[in-house]
Scaffold this active site. Structure first.
Site, PDB file in Angstrom:
ATOM      1  N   GLY A 287       0.857  -1.187   0.000  1.00  0.00           N
ATOM      2  CA  GLY A 287       0.000   0.000   0.000  1.00  0.00           C
ATOM      3  C   GLY A 287       0.888   1.230   0.000  1.00  0.00           C
ATOM      4  O   GLY A 287       1.121   1.886  -1.009  1.00  0.00           O
ATOM      5  N   ARG A 288       1.474   1.486   1.172  1.00  0.00           N
ATOM      6  CA  ARG A 288       2.313   2.663   1.374  1.00  0.00           C
ATOM      7  C   ARG A 288       3.426   2.797   0.325  1.00  0.00           C
ATOM      8  O   ARG A 288       3.683   3.889  -0.178  1.00  0.00           O
ATOM      9  CB  ARG A 288       2.950   2.554   2.763  1.00  0.00           C
ATOM     10  CG  ARG A 288       3.655   3.800   3.243  1.00  0.00           C
ATOM     11  CD  ARG A 288       4.418   3.483   4.539  1.00  0.00           C
ATOM     12  NE  ARG A 288       3.641   2.738   5.501  1.00  0.00           N
ATOM     13  CZ  ARG A 288       2.862   3.288   6.439  1.00  0.00           C
ATOM     14  NH1 ARG A 288       2.789   4.595   6.551  1.00  0.00           N
ATOM     15  NH2 ARG A 288       2.179   2.535   7.276  1.00  0.00           N
ATOM     16  N   CYS A 354      -8.882  21.535  17.976  1.00  0.00           N
ATOM     17  CA  CYS A 354      -8.914  21.874  19.397  1.00  0.00           C
ATOM     18  C   CYS A 354      -8.382  20.713  20.234  1.00  0.00           C
ATOM     19  O   CYS A 354      -9.120  20.103  21.008  1.00  0.00           O
ATOM     20  CB  CYS A 354     -10.347  22.204  19.788  1.00  0.00           C
ATOM     21  SG  CYS A 354     -10.514  22.742  21.471  1.00  0.00           S
ATOM     22  N   TYR A 383      -2.448   6.597   3.869  1.00  0.00           N
ATOM     23  CA  TYR A 383      -3.016   6.826   5.198  1.00  0.00           C
ATOM     24  C   TYR A 383      -3.074   8.316   5.523  1.00  0.00           C
ATOM     25  O   TYR A 383      -2.916   8.718   6.679  1.00  0.00           O
ATOM     26  CB  TYR A 383      -2.247   6.017   6.259  1.00  0.00           C
ATOM     27  CG  TYR A 383      -2.062   4.578   5.819  1.00  0.00           C
ATOM     28  CD1 TYR A 383      -3.156   3.723   5.767  1.00  0.00           C
ATOM     29  CD2 TYR A 383      -0.825   4.096   5.383  1.00  0.00           C
ATOM     30  CE1 TYR A 383      -3.022   2.422   5.313  1.00  0.00           C
ATOM     31  CE2 TYR A 383      -0.687   2.795   4.925  1.00  0.00           C
ATOM     32  CZ  TYR A 383      -1.783   1.964   4.891  1.00  0.00           C
ATOM     33  OH  TYR A 383      -1.652   0.687   4.440  1.00  0.00           O
TER      34      TYR A 383
HETATM   35  C1  LIG Z   1      -2.746  -2.406   5.467  1.00  0.00           C
HETATM   36  C2  LIG Z   1      -2.576  -3.713   4.828  1.00  0.00           C
HETATM   37  C3  LIG Z   1      -1.678  -3.855   3.763  1.00  0.00           C
HETATM   38  C4  LIG Z   1      -0.788  -2.751   3.266  1.00  0.00           C
HETATM   39  O1  LIG Z   1       0.164  -2.325   4.174  1.00  0.00           O
HETATM   40  P1  LIG Z   1       1.261  -1.258   3.722  1.00  0.00           P
HETATM   41  O2  LIG Z   1       2.080  -1.086   4.929  1.00  0.00           O
HETATM   42  O3  LIG Z   1       0.550  -0.017   3.325  1.00  0.00           O
HETATM   43  O4  LIG Z   1       2.018  -1.854   2.583  1.00  0.00           O
HETATM   44  C5  LIG Z   1      -1.626  -5.091   3.145  1.00  0.00           C
HETATM   45  N1  LIG Z   1      -2.402  -6.126   3.551  1.00  0.00           N
HETATM   46  C6  LIG Z   1      -3.241  -6.027   4.581  1.00  0.00           C
HETATM   47  C7  LIG Z   1      -4.057  -7.197   4.967  1.00  0.00           C
HETATM   48  C8  LIG Z   1      -3.359  -4.827   5.258  1.00  0.00           C
HETATM   49  O5  LIG Z   1      -4.195  -4.719   6.290  1.00  0.00           O
END
Ligand SMILES: *Cc1c(COP(=O)(O)O)cnc(C)c1O
Length: 429
Positions: A287-288, A354, A383
């Protein structure tokens, strides 16, 4: 600080791709998230190339929760990505973006019957997280007269060097089935009428800056793959999750790239599977590492205050970027309209919420900052907006996508009307 290669400073201004961040802030207003589509493509292609150098039988399932904007999902869908989806919303958006149902995996430790029914209806594989869920899914699929393919999420019980809130493969984590129960889970799945176990899944955590934990998780997965193969499971895929970190502290963090990741993980998996004599596809769920560095959050300076510290009060807070408040995360900040001025003063960049904890960046050396300056918060593509809220009744900011010379809104700003849109007047008021 070393800016990533798609960013730079020209004429005193910070650039994202071909775009002057100061002009973007003036055109779209602040706060605004700006994402570089070309960078997402580049990250995806690099990740894929790193994996396919070892084996062509790989699939990348983008973790949709990192950034769920439809345009981002479309960008990745067109590159051939599938998605790790965690909710009905993510399922629907991924399909709308053009991803194929067979390239999605429905993950999560707490799915409702409605979630399970959606997976069955859309023909999406489910990563099952408990015996209870397995039995419910068998019933739901039976009611629909369907068969659903599943993996189990294995808890590899590994210690992983990252923030405790994003370590998901600890023996104490809420995710996955403990190794000691996993064979029973597959046995029970084999006995189900409407469920077919075809995969195995794990995800050990997020923002991991060392490739060794991935190799150890892969070893566990290969070992369990052997055990479930022995009891008659025909594994079509092995999904080793996501979690590769990015160098938020630019110039300081040493982040392994996807090449280092693939070079350590792929041999463990490929040699292990070869010894077992099986050849499931290998799936990964970054993801990241695909979207994190693609985005800057541009935030305007409302005021500067000298108190026990020098505070820069900006118009974005943890309503838009919760990572510093929630995970003690570090994001680089750049004064976008003085991008090549030397740092002369220590500042703490604080948001408009706040809460004392509404700090985006503490104790940073910056050029002199004044009202009207534009501060760029780097590496906010993962995120960032996806974890934003309307706290303090603040409508969320827009998201802009740039690609080459082009730029366009991919999400308009919310209005006060949007805040009211879902509220209902009480009959007794
Ligand atoms: C969040 C998540 C990812 C991705 O994680 P990253 O650190 O953004 O690469 C992959 N698989 C599952 C099941 C997740 O919950």
């Amino acid at each position: 600080m070393n800016l990533p290669s798609h960013m730079g400073a020209r004429g005193g201004h910070l650039y994202l791709g071909a775009h002057d961040c100061v002009s973007l802030a003036a055109e779209f207003g602040t706060p605004v998230f700006v994402t570089d589509e070309d960078r997402i493509r580049e990250n995806f292609r690099r990740f894929r190339a790193a994996l396919t150098r070892h084996s062509p039988a790989v699939r990348i399932l983008y973790a949709a929760k990192a950034n769920g904007n439809l345009s981002v999902l479309q960008t990745l869908a067109r590159e051939g990505a599938g998605a790790d989806v965690f909710s009905a919303g993510e399922v629907n958006l991924a399909l709308l973006a053009g991803m194929q149902p067979e390239h999605l995996l429905f993950n999560g430790s707490s799915k409702s019957r409605a979630d399970l029914a959606l997976a069955v209806e859309k023909n999406i594989r489910v990563s099952v997280d408990s015996f209870d869920e397995l039995r419910q899914l068998d019933t739901v699929a039976g009611d629909a007269g369907a068969e659903v393919e599943i993996s189990f999420r294995v808890n590899p019980a590994l210690e992983v060097p990252t923030h405790p809130k994003i370590a998901t493969g600890l023996s104490t984590s809420k995710f996955g089935i403990p190794a000691g129960q996993i064979l029973d889970a597959y046995r029970e799945a084999l006995a189900c009428t409407h469920v077919r176990p075809v995969g195995m899944h794990c995800h050990i955590g997020s923002q991991i800056l060392d490739v060794e934990p991935f190799a150890r998780a892969a070893e566990v997965m290969v070992q369990v793959a052997g055990e479930v193969t022995d009891i008659g499971v025909d594994l079509a895929f092995l999904d080793i999750g996501g979690g590769l970190g990015i160098p938020y502290r630019r110039g300081e963090d040493v982040a392994p790239g996807p090449e280092a990741y693939a070079d350590v993980v792929m041999p463990v998996v490929l040699e292990g599977l070869a010894q077992l004599g099986i050849s499931p596809e290998l799936w990964v769920e970054p993801g990241r590492s695909l979207v994190g560095d693609s985005t800057v959050l541009l935030t305007g300076v409302n005021s500067v205050k000298s108190a026990h510290k020098r505070f820069v009060n900006v118009d974005a807070g943890f309503n838009l970027l919760v990572r510093p408040a929630m995970y003690d995360s570090y994001h680089e900040v750049v004064v976008a309209n003085r991008a090549d001025a030397p740092p002369v003063q220590e500042y703490t960049v604080t948001g408009p919420i706040c809460e004392t904890g509404d700090i985006l960046a503490a104790d940073r050396m910056l050029p002199v900052v004044e009202e009207g300056d534009v501060i760029a918060v780097l590496d906010t593509g993962a995120y960032g907006f996806s974890m934003s809220s309307q706290y303090n009744s603040r409508p969320r900011c827009p998201e802009v996508m740039v690609s080459g010379e082009r730029k366009a809104l991919m999400r308009r700003a919310e209005t006060v009307g949007d805040l009211l849109a879902t509220m209902e007047p009480l009959p007794w008021h």
